[in-house]
Design a protein around this motif. Structure first.
Motif, PDB file in Angstrom:
ATOM      1  N   PHE A   1      21.147 -66.128 -11.288  1.00  0.00           N
ATOM      2  CA  PHE A   1      22.300 -66.136 -12.193  1.00  0.00           C
ATOM      3  C   PHE A   1      23.189 -67.344 -11.906  1.00  0.00           C
ATOM      4  O   PHE A   1      23.571 -68.079 -12.812  1.00  0.00           O
ATOM      5  N   GLU A   2      23.505 -67.569 -10.637  1.00  0.00           N
ATOM      6  CA  GLU A   2      24.358 -68.712 -10.282  1.00  0.00           C
ATOM      7  C   GLU A   2      23.667 -70.032 -10.558  1.00  0.00           C
ATOM      8  O   GLU A   2      24.296 -71.000 -10.982  1.00  0.00           O
TER       9      GLU A   2
ATOM     10  N   SER B   1      25.167 -69.429  -4.005  1.00  0.00           N
ATOM     11  CA  SER B   1      23.783 -68.974  -3.917  1.00  0.00           C
ATOM     12  C   SER B   1      22.810 -70.140  -3.963  1.00  0.00           C
ATOM     13  O   SER B   1      21.774 -70.104  -3.307  1.00  0.00           O
TER      14      SER B   1
ATOM     15  N   GLU C   1      21.310 -62.595  -8.153  1.00  0.00           N
ATOM     16  CA  GLU C   1      22.536 -63.392  -8.075  1.00  0.00           C
ATOM     17  C   GLU C   1      22.240 -64.876  -7.896  1.00  0.00           C
ATOM     18  O   GLU C   1      22.933 -65.730  -8.469  1.00  0.00           O
TER      19      GLU C   1
ATOM     20  N   PRO D   1      21.724 -60.080 -18.458  1.00  0.00           N
ATOM     21  CA  PRO D   1      21.156 -59.524 -17.229  1.00  0.00           C
ATOM     22  C   PRO D   1      19.666 -59.226 -17.325  1.00  0.00           C
ATOM     23  O   PRO D   1      18.947 -59.329 -16.327  1.00  0.00           O
TER      24      PRO D   1
ATOM     25  N   SER E   1      20.641 -61.303  -2.834  1.00  0.00           N
ATOM     26  CA  SER E   1      20.172 -60.884  -4.147  1.00  0.00           C
ATOM     27  C   SER E   1      19.514 -62.041  -4.880  1.00  0.00           C
ATOM     28  O   SER E   1      20.168 -63.044  -5.168  1.00  0.00           O
TER      29      SER E   1
ATOM     30  N   ASP F   1      23.863 -65.380 -19.583  1.00  0.00           N
ATOM     31  CA  ASP F   1      24.417 -64.367 -18.703  1.00  0.00           C
ATOM     32  C   ASP F   1      23.815 -63.008 -19.061  1.00  0.00           C
ATOM     33  O   ASP F   1      24.334 -61.973 -18.684  1.00  0.00           O
TER      34      ASP F   1
END
Length: 111
Positions: free
Chosen positions: A49-50, A62, A46, A13, A43, A11
């Motif tokens: 990330f997902e 996503s 995103e 960033p 995004s 996680d």
């Protein structure tokens, strides 16, 4: 996309942003403009990330957007239905060359 994600869950960033940058550059090398990606998803960050969070489980929201984006592109470029494209992706995976080959074969069989 899952084939190109690192084998870690993160996680962080900064790590996710680096992956997003790599994805945009890879898409551009394949002739897909960043603007085309941004039309389909809100995004890239995103989505990645997902994807990292849901890599072993069901599709996150996503991930589903990316699946639909790929299926839509395959359907547009080969003339098969979006449903057929989705079935090919589920069966074959995301290798674009293999998807194109099978989609063209499927289209020829439908004539």
């Amino acid at each position: 996309m899952a084939e190109h994600l690192p084998n870690v869950m993160t996680d962080d960033p900064v790590a996710v942003a680096d992956l997003a940058d790599e994805m945009i550059k890879a898409a551009e090398r394949e002739g897909i403009a960043a603007s085309e990606i941004n039309e389909e998803i809100d995004s890239v960050f995103e989505v990645i990330f997902e994807a990292l969070q849901h890599r072993e489980g069901s599709l996150g929201e996503s991930d589903q957007a990316v699946f639909e984006l790929l299926a839509g592109r395959l359907a547009r470029e080969t003339g098969i239905t979006q449903e057929q494209a989705g079935e090919l992706i589920e069966t074959i995976g995301t290798d674009w060359g293999s998807l194109l080959r099978e989609a063209h074969f499927l289209k020829e069989q439908g004539k």
